[in-house]
Scaffold this active site. Structure first.
Site, PDB file in Angstrom:
ATOM      1  CD  GLU A  42      -3.040  -0.936   0.131  1.00  0.00           C
ATOM      2  OE1 GLU A  42      -3.838  -1.866  -0.051  1.00  0.00           O
ATOM      3  OE2 GLU A  42      -3.099   0.128  -0.527  1.00  0.00           O
ATOM      4  NE  ARG A  62      -4.070   2.718  -0.616  1.00  0.00           N
ATOM      5  CZ  ARG A  62      -5.296   2.680  -0.105  1.00  0.00           C
ATOM      6  NH1 ARG A  62      -5.902   3.791   0.242  1.00  0.00           N
ATOM      7  NH2 ARG A  62      -5.916   1.530   0.083  1.00  0.00           N
ATOM      8  CG  ASP A  96      -5.334  -7.827  -7.725  1.00  0.00           C
ATOM      9  OD1 ASP A  96      -4.239  -8.000  -7.155  1.00  0.00           O
ATOM     10  OD2 ASP A  96      -6.246  -7.145  -7.233  1.00  0.00           O
ATOM     11  CD  GLU A  99     -10.754  -2.651  -8.496  1.00  0.00           C
ATOM     12  OE1 GLU A  99      -9.791  -2.322  -7.764  1.00  0.00           O
ATOM     13  OE2 GLU A  99     -11.965  -2.508  -8.154  1.00  0.00           O
ATOM     14  CB  THR A 117      -2.060  -1.563  -9.236  1.00  0.00           C
ATOM     15  OG1 THR A 117      -3.241  -2.364  -9.276  1.00  0.00           O
ATOM     16  CG2 THR A 117      -1.602  -1.352  -7.804  1.00  0.00           C
TER      17      THR A 117
END
Length: 639
Positions: free
Chosen positions: A269, A273, A402, A536, A622
């Site tokens: 994360e 981010r 993913d 998504e 992502t």
């Protein structure tokens, strides 16, 4: 003593009067020793002492300081077993996991510095800088542990050359467009401004906004870092030309974004981010503050790679550098979607810093994955960072797996199609996924099931809906005989995800939906009926629009905009909902940072021309942070 006694009949003790020859000799010996002692004491005075500067020339003073510093450092180093075993050129920042968190912070910094640097000359204190002046080598005392990038040869990223290499203006040229498309784009921009303004008013500096209670949320994913929404929103504000709001966010990063924290952070994360957001903001604007923060934070993540295999653990203490695996991860394993979703950002950290250690860390992950046997050609979700072997044979294109696949094709694209290893890994993985996981329901819907040791679970998560866009992106660069096949597969999966929205009462999709017991594209469990502002599905709409220009994708995106306005917009922001199958949903009181980073950005781009953040120039990490394609080498010559 006789020499110190007052002699009878004398007002004082004259130096040598009335003394016998042996006594005179003893007196002179004492006097010379006293003078030697006083002069020698000058060397113990502080460097700033006026008496020391009076009696010693400047060069002698500097030499004495250097000698004293070197001795002190040598003594300190010998007291630490770790220091004596440091290799000459080890991997950067490889602080052992067992290092005591109670160790003094400065000592930990010096140890990490020593692990990044080749050892200094023997007469120079570790952590000091050497300057050569007039043929004399002089050691300056360290002002703090130098970073890895400070110890390397001079390097400068040529930002102006990078901007000239872009094939399209970042915000596009905005030729004539139909009024309806522009109006829809302006609506998304208004939603972004509304989300930001409420975050700024009620939660600035916290990680996320709680719009119902009008306060901030910190959470425990970021190791004490603050302002996740600020960093996540930077590039979206810039692209949408919300100039005042962008300056507010930039000011917060400059003045308030503190990296000196001590807490447990998700490596994944923080990378996608914070580092992704800061890198994107730098590439879009050239503001040095974003680059320096990204590089500093990147160095704090490096100790997580200190494992027998080099596969990083999922949790790291940003203060001590200690790392460990998630408690829920099977047998202390690392997660495929976490250690497999570092490649884009870490290559750019090396590009900007000139320090290859970041690229070396992620390239080593490739080596481990290429060595280990893949069951049926598939990549399971759990890998041991100790042995480099799979821990469970659970395969998912949704959560836990993913973005690993996403980063394979994007690594190839970001390399300007030179990273052939990434392309082959992607092609092989997609072939295995299509062979073993892609299924068609009785009603004709194509979906990607999950695989548990050979047994299929006919479920698809919202997170897996990114795969329509990914497959379309890869299809654009497949061989002619496979290109149309993959375009069709991408369209079918995207249609299935659209159906998960269309079949709910709110026209928003559930967290997961199933294809069993006569149910198709709907959640069958209460725990899967929620929607937390995820991006998504609209991500795939954006890619499908860019690559096919089929107007249905813009129409589907507009349906999402209307559903968000109707069911998720509240007085002070946007909130997720707990049940998509009721028209009067309960809100979860959380405006996720990725709503500003991803959901609203993809919707905005869906209604933009293709040259806005053109796919010729950019790949999205992502978290939807745009990172540039490496068209050329941007190292600047240093004079």
């Amino acid at each position: 003593m006789v020499l110190l006694r007052k002699l009878p009949g004398m007002p004082g003790w004259p130096a040598a009067l009335g003394l016998r020859l042996p006594q005179k000799f003893l007196f002179l010996l004492f006097l010379s020793g006293l003078l030697t002692l006083c002069f020698g004491a000058l060397f113990l005075l502080p460097d700033s002492s006026r008496f020391k500067r009076l009696f010693l020339p400047r060069r002698a003073t500097a030499s004495a300081a250097s000698s004293s510093s070197s001795s002190a450092s040598s003594s300190s180093a010998s007291s630490s077993t770790r220091d004596t075993d440091l290799p000459r050129s080890p991997p950067a920042a490889a602080e052992p996991r067992h290092a005591s968190p109670a160790a003094p912070r400065r000592l930990r910094e010096k140890l990490r510095t020593a692990a990044r640097m080749a050892g200094p000359p023997a007469h120079t204190a570790p952590g000091s800088r050497q300057q050569v002046q007039g043929g004399e080598r002089r050691a300056e005392p360290a002002t703090g542990a130098p970073s890895a990038r400070e110890t390397r040869a001079p390097y400068r990223f040529d930002y102006e050359r990078f901007r000239r290499s872009l094939r399209h203006p970042v915000r596009g040229r905005r030729p004539g467009e139909d009024p309806e498309t522009r109006a829809r784009r302006m609506k998304v921009k208004e939603m972004m401004k509304f989300a930001w303004d409420n975050y700024k008013q009620y939660a600035l500096g916290k990680n996320e906004l709680r719009p119902l209670t009008k306060n901030g949320h910190i959470g425990n994913m970021f190791g004490g870092l603050r302002g996740a929404t600020v960093v996540d929103a930077l590039d979206t504000l810039y692209i949408m030309e919300l100039e005042e709001e962008f300056q507010e966010a930039k000011k917060w990063v400059e003045k308030s974004f503190d990296l000196n924290v001590n807490g447990e952070a998700s490596l994944f994360e923080v990378n996608i981010r914070y580092i992704g957001g800061l890198l994107a903001a730098y590439y879009l604007t050239g503001e040095e503050v974003f680059k320096s923060k990204a590089l500093e934070l990147g160095e704090k993540l490096l100790p997580a790679f200190n494992t027998p295999t080099g596969i990083p653990r999922g949790v790291i203490n940003l203060g001590s550098g200690m790392s460990w695996s998630w408690g829920w991860a099977s047998a202390g394993s690392s997660i495929l979607a976490e250690f497999g979703t570092l490649h884009l950002e870490f290559l750019h950290l090396s590009e900007l810093s000139g320090n290859p250690v970041f690229a070396e860390k992620v390239m080593n992950i490739r080596k481990v994955l290429n060595r280990v046997e893949k069951p049926q050609g598939l990549y399971p979700n759990f890998l041991s960072p100790v042995t480099g072997n799979w821990v469970q044979h659970h395969v998912s294109i949704g959560g836990l797996g993913d973005s690993f696949y996403e980063y394979l094709i994007k690594s190839w694209l970001m390399s300007d199609k030179k990273d052939s290893e990434a392309k082959k890994m992607y092609d092989d993985a997609l072939e295995a996924i299509e062979k073993h996981l892609v299924k068609k329901s009785a009603g004709g819907l194509t979906y990607i099931a999950e695989w548990r040791g050979g047994i299929l679970d006919h479920k698809m998560g919202h997170l897996a809906c990114f795969s329509g866009g990914m497959i379309a992106l890869g299809a654009e660069h497949a061989g002619e005989e496979r290109k149309q096949h993959y375009v069709d597969l991408a369209a079918e999966i995207t249609n299935t995800c659209h159906e998960s929205y269309a079949r709910s009462d709110t026209k928003l999709g559930p967290e997961a939906f199933r294809f069993d017991a006569g149910t198709e594209a709907m959640a069958t469990r209460l725990s899967e009926r929620y929607y937390i502002l995820r991006p998504e599905v609209v991500e795939s709409y954006m890619y499908m629009w860019r690559l096919t220009h089929d107007p249905k994708y813009r129409q589907w995106g507009w349906e999402v905009v209307k559903a968000l306005e109707k069911h998720c917009r509240v007085e002070a922001g946007f909130s997720g909902i707990r049940d998509v199958y009721t028209t009067t949903p309960t809100h979860d009181n959380m405006q996720q940072s990725f709503f500003l980073a991803e959901t609203l950005k993809y919707l905005y781009l869906l209604f933009c021309e293709d040259d806005v953040l053109s796919l010729d120039d950019w790949v999205f990490n992502t978290e939807a942070h745009p990172l540039p394609v490496n068209h050329t080498n941007f190292k600047a010559s240093v004079q």
